[in-house]
Structure formats: structure tokens, C-alpha cells
Design a protein around this motif. Sequence first.
Motif, PDB file in Angstrom:
ATOM      1  N   ALA A  60     104.572  18.002 -33.766  1.00 17.38           N
ATOM      2  CA  ALA A  60     103.845  17.118 -32.852  1.00 17.38           C
ATOM      3  C   ALA A  60     104.005  17.569 -31.401  1.00 17.38           C
ATOM      4  O   ALA A  60     103.566  16.866 -30.490  1.00 17.38           O
ATOM      5  CB  ALA A  60     104.326  15.691 -33.035  1.00 17.38           C
ATOM      6  N   ASP A  61     104.631  18.729 -31.180  1.00 15.63           N
ATOM      7  CA  ASP A  61     104.872  19.243 -29.815  1.00 15.63           C
ATOM      8  C   ASP A  61     105.640  18.246 -28.957  1.00 15.63           C
ATOM      9  O   ASP A  61     105.346  18.057 -27.776  1.00 15.63           O
ATOM     10  CB  ASP A  61     103.551  19.607 -29.114  1.00 15.63           C
ATOM     11  N   ILE A  62     106.615  17.595 -29.558  1.00 13.84           N
ATOM     12  CA  ILE A  62     107.415  16.608 -28.833  1.00 13.84           C
ATOM     13  C   ILE A  62     108.719  17.247 -28.350  1.00 13.84           C
ATOM     14  O   ILE A  62     109.144  17.051 -27.214  1.00 13.84           O
ATOM     15  CB  ILE A  62     107.717  15.393 -29.737  1.00 13.84           C
ATOM     16  N   CYS A  63     109.343  18.039 -29.222  1.00  7.69           N
ATOM     17  CA  CYS A  63     110.644  18.641 -28.904  1.00  7.69           C
ATOM     18  C   CYS A  63     110.691  19.999 -29.589  1.00  7.69           C
ATOM     19  O   CYS A  63     110.182  20.151 -30.700  1.00  7.69           O
ATOM     20  CB  CYS A  63     111.752  17.735 -29.440  1.00  7.69           C
ATOM     21  N   ASP A  64     111.288  20.995 -28.927  1.00  6.93           N
ATOM     22  CA  ASP A  64     111.297  22.325 -29.541  1.00  6.93           C
ATOM     23  C   ASP A  64     112.372  22.440 -30.630  1.00  6.93           C
ATOM     24  O   ASP A  64     112.435  23.439 -31.345  1.00  6.93           O
ATOM     25  CB  ASP A  64     111.417  23.425 -28.488  1.00  6.93           C
ATOM     26  N   GLY A  65     113.236  21.436 -30.731  1.00  8.55           N
ATOM     27  CA  GLY A  65     114.190  21.367 -31.837  1.00  8.55           C
ATOM     28  C   GLY A  65     115.244  22.460 -31.845  1.00  8.55           C
ATOM     29  O   GLY A  65     115.841  22.736 -32.879  1.00  8.55           O
ATOM     30  N   ARG A  66     115.491  23.081 -30.702  1.00  2.00           N
ATOM     31  CA  ARG A  66     116.478  24.176 -30.672  1.00  2.00           C
ATOM     32  C   ARG A  66     117.880  23.592 -30.567  1.00  2.00           C
ATOM     33  O   ARG A  66     118.395  23.358 -29.472  1.00  2.00           O
ATOM     34  CB  ARG A  66     116.200  25.099 -29.493  1.00  2.00           C
ATOM     35  N   MET A  67     118.476  23.374 -31.715  1.00  2.00           N
ATOM     36  CA  MET A  67     119.788  22.721 -31.726  1.00  2.00           C
ATOM     37  C   MET A  67     120.834  23.552 -31.031  1.00  2.00           C
ATOM     38  O   MET A  67     121.728  23.024 -30.378  1.00  2.00           O
ATOM     39  CB  MET A  67     120.200  22.412 -33.164  1.00  2.00           C
ATOM     40  N   GLU A  68     120.720  24.884 -31.121  1.00  2.00           N
ATOM     41  CA  GLU A  68     121.725  25.752 -30.494  1.00  2.00           C
ATOM     42  C   GLU A  68     121.668  25.642 -28.967  1.00  2.00           C
ATOM     43  O   GLU A  68     122.648  25.888 -28.286  1.00  2.00           O
ATOM     44  CB  GLU A  68     121.562  27.205 -30.968  1.00  2.00           C
TER      45      GLU A  68
END
Lengths: 93, 466, 475
Positions: C179-187
Motif C-alpha cells: 500500500a506504499d505506507i511503510c518500506d518495512g525495512r526492519m534492519e
Amino acid sequence: MDDQTFKALCDASYLSFNAEEKEEFTRNLESIIDFASTVKQYDCAYDETEDMEYVSLSDLREDVMLDSYPPEKLLENTEPFLNCYVIPKLMDN
Amino acid sequence: MELMNQTVKNLRQSLDRREISARELALEYLDLIGELNPALQALAGVYDEGEVLACAENAQKLIDKGNASALTGIPAAISDNILTSGRATSCASKMLENFIPPFDADVIETLKETECVILGKTVMDEFGIGHSPKSGAAVGAGLAVFALGTDTGGALGQSAAFNGLTGLRPTYGRVSRFGLASFASSLDQIGPIAQTAEDCAMILNVISNPDKRDAVCFGRNNRGQAEDFTAKIGAGVKGLKIAVPEQFLNHQTISEQTKNAVLDAAKEFENQGAVLINSAFERASKTEMFDYAVPAYYIISSAEASSNLSRYDGVNYGLRGVGETYYEQIADSRGRGFGDEVKRRILFGNFVLSDNNYNNYFKKALALRQKIKAEYDEIFKTVDIILTPTLPKISETFDYSDPASMYHTDICTIPPALAGLPSASTTCGYTTCGLPIGMTLTGKKSDEQTVLQVADCFERIFNPDL
Amino acid sequence: MKLIPTIGLEIHAELMTNSKVFCSCSAAYGGGPNSRCCPGCSAFPGTLPALNKKAVELIIKAGAVMNCEISRFTRWDRKNYFYPDLPRAYQISQLFRPVCKNGYVDIETPQGKTRIKITQIHLEEDAGKLIHDRSPKYSLADYNRSGMALIEIVTAPDFHSAEEACAFVEKIRNMLRYADICDGRMEQGSLRCDVNISLAPEGAPLGVRAEIKNLNSIRSISRAIEYEIYRHTQAINNNQPLYQQTRRFSDATGETEALRDKENAHDYRYLPDPNIPPIVLAESEIEAIIAAIPEMPEKRFARYTEEMGITKSDAEILLESKTLSDLFENALKEYDNPKSMCAFILTELLRRVNLGEIELENLPFSASDIGRLVKYGYTDKISRGDMKEILRGMIEKNKTPEEICDDGGYWIKEDLSLVESVIDEVIKNNPNPVAQYKNGEQKVFGFLMGQASKALKGKATPVAIKEMLESKLKG
């Protein structure tokens, strides 16, 4: 006001007092609280939707990135280290 | 020409007619400051002569080009909690003694654009928290033509009243608070103190710009146009409905002299064709609101102050404490940086916000504020203006260690401030010792025009020389 | 005695805005210390928050994809506490009137399908970063991250295993990315998770709760939960006390340790933020925002398998990462042959990724480059056998497929004079079929084409032969 309450307020406020100050501030606070307690006698309800004038989505700031300040300018009022703000070492990290 | 206690309006004319140059005017004021300020201490910081004169030169260029606005070349003083880029802004606190802001407040940007000549920063209570508003002192002493001060619970009106001047607290949100060091954000507002209501109107025309940086600032009327606050200056009060809360004038805190001065003013308005409405305050709740407004104000303003002042930890700026641990260092900064009154408010603010007290104190105070707004809405259905004293009694000494003494200074000015309404204070008489007595005219939300119209009408009769 | 773990999650996700949530500073990750700051996010006196519209739109999208109610009235609160990564000493957050509440997300584990309730999603600001390893005496504060837009997704305590919790976080991460909300890069910390966990016998009231803070990988979430299950089980079985605590997980030891007891927990002294007017959202505004949500993976899956004819298992692999799925779709814009495109991406391109030669999030070529490469291979501009080699060239030399083909001579050379002479020969040697064709018997074209192709094998593309043959027969 008991010592524990006063201590909790000091902790929350990041303020500390010596014994003499503590006595005076406790007395002051008691008298302020006493004065403020009169609000309890008025019967009225709070409506959080009517507290402030509201805005709509279109009133908000557009997501446009602008230049930040040069770090030197922001850090002029402190003594920075490596362009960072300096605090005593935190132990719990 | 005699410069002492001149109005913005007259000086504007003199400057525009080249009877005096902006430079001459600035020099006159700098001389006066040099002579009087060391004893008066009305200005905390005076700008360098070179800087002031450079600004005056720029002002002259605008005047010569015919591009002058109302405040171009007019010497002014600014309250020291309004940020001035590169110039010390201490908020009268030891905490910010050496603080040099990297940016200007919105109102300062505006004044600089129009080349208003800023002479210096006025003294004030620490962070505007206290019982002795002082921003009018510089204007009262003739050290500036007008001052921009800040108002949380009536300081502008009170300071004007102390000094025999006119002070305007605009509608909450009328003037951008960007660059004003917050005391209580839901109440803080910037406004002018000057010789006349007409001057206040001219100043408000300049400083009431919409500002996206302050989300509560509306600046303009609902058609998006700039408003001319001088529009009703000189229009008189014929047909205006003015409420005089007579029961409230009998309130224990209000002195006989003050009450009589206000009633005399009411009579004068009647003579001028206004309709006095006494029934607006007939219901007990209307008079009662003056009583509960004071503790409600004390609770809300302290709660917000406790949060607003938490940023002062000496890390990014401000007095840097010493200590082995983070807590010790911050507590040292705050312990040495803040004065006692500020500390009391912070402690009290944290008391009313704590889990155990939130509902009984803070939420109750918010509810009372809503009730006050509702009472005003009802009153304003039938009247245009409410007339009250500014200060319940005129005295040079109060016992401020007793919080109940708040009633004795703030009971008249707090209710309109809590409701966010515009109010102006102007002189309506003198005590037997010759001290000025102020009256406050409160109007509907966004109706500064009528507030200033009524104040102006009285001033023209009371002080025809101005 | 069988102990049942009960787990709730708080997921913090940084929003993909250009600017911070309350000021216009860059919201990009990293940067030199305090280089993405202004007086606002550094908490100077006189500064005020100016709420970012995009952040509100993104949290509405998040609420919509997680089946939440979107509040028509929403407002902001201050959470007051002193900590050096929080320069104002209060965080602007939402306690009483969050933008989204009462949602759910379905997850699937080998044990079956489970519906996880979302209690609320609220908008808040991130804190700055503290640096502890530069000095023995001091900690340093960098506010680049201070004021970045953050949503907090709070679930009900609906999980009973690490597996379920991880499946949920993965699913949420994928949804936020699509949904282009968060890039989800946990690192990089743009998605982080707090775990609330307690254990109790089946049917008994919930046990003593521990909160594990700031887990920044799926693996840490799993390990932290497993460790806590072990720790609680040991304590309960041995009649040792458990305390309501905030704990921290160490990747190095695989264990958690107490940060502070809840007894000393802060009273956050919330108050409505007087500087941020509440927002009243119009139905039409919410609808428009939701309508603009990009296609979610479920929809793409249906399109890939039903319209494009891609196998379910291939579609699943493509959809595991939005980057890959986007690459696939953008490559199709160059050459609309989904099966071939999918085959090349899943075998050749992913092989390079798995070998560590390239990173999916940081490819040295564009989707259009891949699209054109596949197009050349499947339209006989190049030999399909060479595509692998050309891709390697693109990676190593950072060049376009055209450049690599030019440099390496991969283009199939069309010697048109040779084609012409061969076709002339075929026409001369087959007068009868040629006559039949000219009389309208189209089917003999295939015979003639076959004759020519046989003679030109490897020397010309079928397209070139066909074109030449057609023009000769017409002429």
C-alpha cells in the motif's frame, strides 16, 4: 501533601529541592490545590469533540520536504560533540 | 515636535509628511532610553544604535518611495518571550539567559519586512508566568511608541491598565504564535500595547497575517481577506448594545473606586447613544463564571506550562546543569534555571495531570472552560460588548504568595482569555492617588473591530488630546 | 499442567512521507548527525507542529487495509516523559481519539487460519537516536529521526505462539509495503515490534505480563517469544515469582533482560495537544484516499493466476516481495508476455539475488531493462541461450541490455543478401507450390517457409525469413 506525592511530582517535573525548599513548596502547593479544588463543586461535563476548533484534511501541510538547518546553526547554543548534543552516559542502554 | 507619548497615528503622519525622518525619530528614542532605562529597567535588552539606525534608514527608503505601511519607521519594543533571530531572547528566565534564537517569530518577520524600528526587548515575568505584567512599562515611560506583548490570562490588558495605556488581546488565533515561547498554548496570544485603540487597530492590521506554521492561526476573516481593524474607528457607539454586569461589579474583590469609574464610563456610553443591557448577567451562572474561571485558568495554564517547559533541560540550549547522571544534570539545570513561581506552576501542572487527579482537576477545568464559552455565546446573542473593570482594584502591592490573590488581579481578564475572545483595556478614570483605572471591553469572537470601536469612542471623549 | 501463551503486539511503522510529521525536514533514513533537523524537531522555544497531510492519508490507508473503522473525529495528545531522545520531553501521539480502531487481519499458519483483532492504529512521531559508543562518559543525541511520522498498530492479545506472531508481522509488513505506507525495512528500524506476553493454564485468568521492546527482525520476534515462553514456564513450574516488566531482547544471547519494573512505570500525564487542532474527516475524503490504495497482494495473486496464467506457486514467489512484483509488472510494460517474463525473473534474476550478486531493493538496472532483455530473447533479436550471459554483463558492467549486446555481439546478424539468395533458390526450385500459393492456397506457405528455414538455420531469424518470403511471393 504526603512526601510520596511530593516526590512523585518532583520526579515528573525533573526538579529537586532541599529540605527547606521542600517544606515551602509543599505548603505553597497545598494552598494552590486547595484553591483549585473549588472546580470540583461545579457540575458540568467535558465534550472532547468541542474543545478546540477543528480543521479538515485540506488545511494540513502538504508533504513537501524543505531544507533543514545547517547543524552548526542549530548547535550554536550548546557545546556539541561530533555534531551531536551531549548528555551524561545513560546506563540503561 | 514633542515626541513623548506620541501615537503611532501622529508619528505616521509626521514621517510621511517628512516633518521628521525615521533616523531622527529613532535617535530621539535611543537618547530617551539611554537616559531613562537605567533607572526604569523597562527594557531588558536595548539594540545597538548602529542596528537601530540601519533599520531606520531602510524605513526612510520605504517612506521616500511611498511604500510605507502603518508601522514603517515607528520605534517599538518587543516582549522578551518573542524570539528575535540572533538577539538574546531570555523570556526573563535564568534558563535562557544566554539563548540566541536562530530564527525570528512570525510577528518579528512581519515587523522587519515593514521596517518597523525595534529598539529592544521589554522586561517581563519569567516565561510570562506571574502576576505583574510589565510589557506596557516601556510604552508608559515613553521609551517606545508601542510594544508587542503576550497574553495568557489578561497580561496585555492589565499592563495597559497599570500604565494608563490601551492594550488589545486579540481573538485567540488571530496573531501567529510562531516564535512565541509558549507558556499555556491554548491561551497564549500576542497583542499590542499602545497609546490608543486606534493605534492598536493599526498595529493589528500589520501583525495579523495568516501563518501556516501555527495551526490555530486564522489571521484573516472567513472570506480569506485581510481585515481593516481601523474600519470602525471614530464611528461612535450609537445603537451598540453594551452589557454591564452590575451584580459582578459588587463582587467582593472589586473596589468602590473601580466600580464607580466603570459605571461612569457606562453612563458615558449611554450618553453617546449606546444601549446598556443589564439583564445579560441576571442569571447567577453568568456572574458565577468569573469565580470558577480563575481556578480553571490556573489549572489549564499550569498543566500546559508543565508540559511546554519540559523542553528546558539545558541540553540543546539554555542553562546547562552539572550532574553525574542524566537526571541529576537536568534537575540541576531546571533547579537553577527556573524561578520559584515557575517551579510552583510546573509542580501544580503535573499534579493536575497525574492519573489520580486528571478527572477531578484537569478535565473539570476543561469542562468549565466549555461552560464559560457557552455562557458567553448566550450573552452575545443579545449584546455587542461586555464592559468590566480590567483590574478589580488598583493597588501597588499584592500578596502573591497567597494564590487566592489571583482573584484580586485576574478575575476580570481571565474569563475572556479562557473563551479566546478579543478584549481591549483602556483607561476610564483615576484613583484618588492618581493611578489609572482600566476598563475592559470584551467582544464576540473575531470582532476586534467593535471592541476597538467602543474603546476608541471613550478615548476620544476622555482624552481628546490624543 | 499445560500453559497457554497469550501474546499481543505493538508494531511501529515509519510512514513513507517526504517530510517529517510536524515539520518540513527530510524524512529520509540516515544522514550526518543532526543534518535533517530544524528548530522544530530540535524542540526550540517558539516552534509549533504543522501536521503533515500525507501522514494522515497514509494512516487512513493503513486502517483501510487492516479493516479498521476510520474515525471521523481525531485528535492528538501529548505523552509527557523526560528522555534525551525526546527533545520536547513529550511525544505527540494519540491516546483517546486514534485515527483507526477495531480492525482485523487474517493470518494463516500450518495450524490453520486465525483472525487477529486490531485494537487501534494511531499516528505519532518517532524519537531521535542516542549514540552510546563514542565516549565512555557521555551519550550523544542525534535528532534526524526525531519527528518522523510513525504509526503504531496495536493488536488484541490474540496470538498463542511465536509462529502466529511472526506470520502476522510478515503479513502486516507486506501489506504496508504494497500500500506504499511503510518500506518495512526492519534492519533500518522503519518497522519495529513490541511484544506483550503472559502465560497461564488453559481457562485461567491471564498471567503476569512482560513487554519486550524494540524487536527489529522477524527472527528476534520469534526468538524473544520462545525465550519468554521458556522463562515464564520455568518460573511458573518452579513457583518462582514473575514481575510485570519491560524487557529487552539480546540478539547475542537470545535471552531477554529486565529494563524496568512496571511499578516504577511513568505516569505519562497525557493532555490534549493545544497546538494541533482536531481533524474532522469527510466521508468523501476518506473514500478518495481508500480508492487510491494500490492493489493488495491478494488481488495481484488473482490477476497473475487467472488472467496471466502464471502458476500459483510462481505467483506466490513473485508476490512475496512488493519490489519483485512491481519489477515484474513494470517489465511487462516493455513486453507483455507474463509467462516468459515470470520464468526469466524467477530463474535468472532471483538466482543472481540468491547468489548475493545483487540486492532486490537496490538493483543496478531498471524493470524496463529486464523487460527489453526478455523481449529481445523471445522475439529472436538475440539467442535465448545468451540472455543469462547478457544479464550478468548488465550486473557486472552496469550497462543497458542494448549496450551489452552491442559490446558482446549478441545481436543475431541478419545477412539479408544471403536470405534473399536462398529464398530465390527455394522459389526457383518449387514452381508448383509457388503457383499454388499465388492462386490463393495459403497453406503451402508453411512448406516454402520450412524449406527456407532449413537452408538458413542459425543464419537468420524466422521473422526475417518470413518477411522476405512474403515479399518475394507477392512481387
